[in-house]
Design a protein around this motif. Structure first.
Motif, PDB file in Angstrom:
ATOM      1  N   GLY A  97     -42.675 -20.138  80.263  1.00  0.00           N
ATOM      2  CA  GLY A  97     -43.671 -19.472  79.415  1.00  0.00           C
ATOM      3  C   GLY A  97     -45.077 -19.958  79.707  1.00  0.00           C
ATOM      4  O   GLY A  97     -46.024 -19.162  79.769  1.00  0.00           O
ATOM      5  N   GLU A  98     -45.223 -21.268  79.909  1.00  0.00           N
ATOM      6  CA  GLU A  98     -46.535 -21.836  80.240  1.00  0.00           C
ATOM      7  C   GLU A  98     -47.015 -21.386  81.608  1.00  0.00           C
ATOM      8  O   GLU A  98     -48.214 -21.348  81.863  1.00  0.00           O
ATOM      9  N   GLN A  99     -46.073 -21.059  82.496  1.00  0.00           N
ATOM     10  CA  GLN A  99     -46.435 -20.597  83.836  1.00  0.00           C
ATOM     11  C   GLN A  99     -46.773 -19.103  83.835  1.00  0.00           C
ATOM     12  O   GLN A  99     -47.113 -18.546  84.871  1.00  0.00           O
ATOM     13  N   GLY A 100     -46.642 -18.448  82.671  1.00  0.00           N
ATOM     14  CA  GLY A 100     -47.044 -17.050  82.547  1.00  0.00           C
ATOM     15  C   GLY A 100     -45.926 -16.035  82.633  1.00  0.00           C
ATOM     16  O   GLY A 100     -46.189 -14.837  82.680  1.00  0.00           O
ATOM     17  N   SER A 125     -33.731 -29.262  79.460  1.00  0.00           N
ATOM     18  CA  SER A 125     -32.764 -28.407  78.772  1.00  0.00           C
ATOM     19  C   SER A 125     -33.209 -26.949  78.913  1.00  0.00           C
ATOM     20  O   SER A 125     -34.312 -26.666  79.391  1.00  0.00           O
ATOM     21  N   LYS A 126     -32.376 -26.023  78.476  1.00  0.00           N
ATOM     22  CA  LYS A 126     -32.735 -24.605  78.557  1.00  0.00           C
ATOM     23  C   LYS A 126     -33.994 -24.319  77.745  1.00  0.00           C
ATOM     24  O   LYS A 126     -34.835 -23.518  78.151  1.00  0.00           O
ATOM     25  N   THR A 127     -34.127 -24.987  76.619  1.00  0.00           N
ATOM     26  CA  THR A 127     -35.320 -24.805  75.785  1.00  0.00           C
ATOM     27  C   THR A 127     -36.569 -25.257  76.536  1.00  0.00           C
ATOM     28  O   THR A 127     -37.595 -24.578  76.513  1.00  0.00           O
ATOM     29  N   GLU A 128     -36.465 -26.399  77.201  1.00  0.00           N
ATOM     30  CA  GLU A 128     -37.602 -26.908  77.969  1.00  0.00           C
ATOM     31  C   GLU A 128     -37.928 -25.988  79.150  1.00  0.00           C
ATOM     32  O   GLU A 128     -39.103 -25.746  79.443  1.00  0.00           O
ATOM     33  N   VAL A 129     -36.899 -25.469  79.822  1.00  0.00           N
ATOM     34  CA  VAL A 129     -37.117 -24.537  80.936  1.00  0.00           C
ATOM     35  C   VAL A 129     -37.828 -23.291  80.417  1.00  0.00           C
ATOM     36  O   VAL A 129     -38.758 -22.784  81.045  1.00  0.00           O
ATOM     37  N   ASP A 135     -41.369 -12.862  78.246  1.00  0.00           N
ATOM     38  CA  ASP A 135     -40.135 -13.197  77.526  1.00  0.00           C
ATOM     39  C   ASP A 135     -38.916 -12.535  78.156  1.00  0.00           C
ATOM     40  O   ASP A 135     -37.847 -13.143  78.257  1.00  0.00           O
ATOM     41  N   SER A 136     -39.054 -11.283  78.589  1.00  0.00           N
ATOM     42  CA  SER A 136     -37.916 -10.587  79.193  1.00  0.00           C
ATOM     43  C   SER A 136     -37.525 -11.229  80.528  1.00  0.00           C
ATOM     44  O   SER A 136     -36.342 -11.352  80.838  1.00  0.00           O
ATOM     45  N   THR A 137     -38.510 -11.647  81.297  1.00  0.00           N
ATOM     46  CA  THR A 137     -38.237 -12.321  82.577  1.00  0.00           C
ATOM     47  C   THR A 137     -37.549 -13.664  82.328  1.00  0.00           C
ATOM     48  O   THR A 137     -36.595 -14.014  83.024  1.00  0.00           O
ATOM     49  N   ILE A 138     -38.046 -14.393  81.338  1.00  0.00           N
ATOM     50  CA  ILE A 138     -37.458 -15.692  81.009  1.00  0.00           C
ATOM     51  C   ILE A 138     -35.999 -15.539  80.626  1.00  0.00           C
ATOM     52  O   ILE A 138     -35.142 -16.271  81.111  1.00  0.00           O
ATOM     53  N   GLU A 139     -35.700 -14.578  79.763  1.00  0.00           N
ATOM     54  CA  GLU A 139     -34.314 -14.372  79.330  1.00  0.00           C
ATOM     55  C   GLU A 139     -33.415 -13.966  80.497  1.00  0.00           C
ATOM     56  O   GLU A 139     -32.255 -14.358  80.557  1.00  0.00           O
ATOM     57  N   ALA A 140     -33.963 -13.193  81.434  1.00  0.00           N
ATOM     58  CA  ALA A 140     -33.179 -12.726  82.577  1.00  0.00           C
ATOM     59  C   ALA A 140     -32.831 -13.855  83.549  1.00  0.00           C
ATOM     60  O   ALA A 140     -31.765 -13.842  84.164  1.00  0.00           O
ATOM     61  N   VAL A 141     -33.722 -14.846  83.677  1.00  0.00           N
ATOM     62  CA  VAL A 141     -33.507 -15.890  84.677  1.00  0.00           C
ATOM     63  C   VAL A 141     -33.108 -17.249  84.085  1.00  0.00           C
ATOM     64  O   VAL A 141     -32.794 -18.167  84.835  1.00  0.00           O
ATOM     65  N   MET A 195     -46.665 -28.863  84.191  1.00  0.00           N
ATOM     66  CA  MET A 195     -45.318 -28.543  83.703  1.00  0.00           C
ATOM     67  C   MET A 195     -44.532 -29.793  83.316  1.00  0.00           C
ATOM     68  O   MET A 195     -43.539 -29.709  82.628  1.00  0.00           O
ATOM     69  N   PHE A 196     -45.018 -30.966  83.708  1.00  0.00           N
ATOM     70  CA  PHE A 196     -44.337 -32.209  83.343  1.00  0.00           C
ATOM     71  C   PHE A 196     -45.082 -32.987  82.254  1.00  0.00           C
ATOM     72  O   PHE A 196     -44.768 -34.133  81.995  1.00  0.00           O
ATOM     73  N   LYS A 197     -46.059 -32.361  81.611  1.00  0.00           N
ATOM     74  CA  LYS A 197     -46.878 -33.088  80.646  1.00  0.00           C
ATOM     75  C   LYS A 197     -46.065 -33.639  79.478  1.00  0.00           C
ATOM     76  O   LYS A 197     -46.405 -34.679  78.937  1.00  0.00           O
TER      77      LYS A 197
END
Length: 150
Positions: A46-49, A37-41, A52-58, A140-142
């Motif tokens: 976030g775990e990949q570093g 889901s979007k939350t999981e993405v 927050d601004s980059t995450i929201e943009a993509v 990322m699949f943990k």
């Protein structure tokens, strides 16, 4: 009449036992799909570093689907994704040991990756992982729960 009831009861008991054995799942064979889901993405990025601004943009431009297929001693791991117009489609053939619940490269080389199947849910089991060779790639699949498809 009493003997007839006993024979009927025995017949029903044997029929029920055969039916239960025939319907029981004896293997992990099947196809399991993970579509976060979007939350999981957001959590994965976030775990990949990613900031927050980059995450929201993509966030709306990222799609991911991972499929695990198990067929006896063979299996495959397929990753399909799209991020900002770039598409990725990779597939890997693996050896499966259903008794030990492990994946390994098709060649038999490298470490084994543990997995769990509970009902219709497949998960990677990274508990007690000592080597970081494949743990980093699977991190990322943990928490990913792959659902069995019919």
């Amino acid at each position: 009449m009493k003997n007839f009831k006993r024979i009927l009861l025995a017949f029903v008991a044997v029929f029920a036992a055969v039916l239960l054995v025939a319907c029981g799942s004896k293997s992990d064979n099947g196809t399991y799909v993970y579509k976060p889901s979007k939350t999981e993405v957001k959590e994965i990025l976030g775990e990949q570093g990613a900031s927050d601004s980059t995450i929201e943009a993509v966030l709306d431009k990222v799609k991911l689907e991972v499929t695990v297929t198990i067929k006896d001693k063979k299996g495959s791991l397929s990753i399909k994704g799209e991020a900002m117009g770039n598409k990725m489609d990779q597939s890997y053939e693996v050896k499966v040991d259903q008794k030990a619940k492990t994946f390994q490269a098709k060649t038999g080389e490298g470490e084994k990756i543990k997995y769990k199947v509970s009902g219709d849910v497949f998960t990677f089991d990274l508990s007690g992982e000592e080597s970081k060779d494949h743990a980093a790639a699977l991190e990322m699949f943990k928490n990913a729960k792959f659902k069995r498809t019919k």
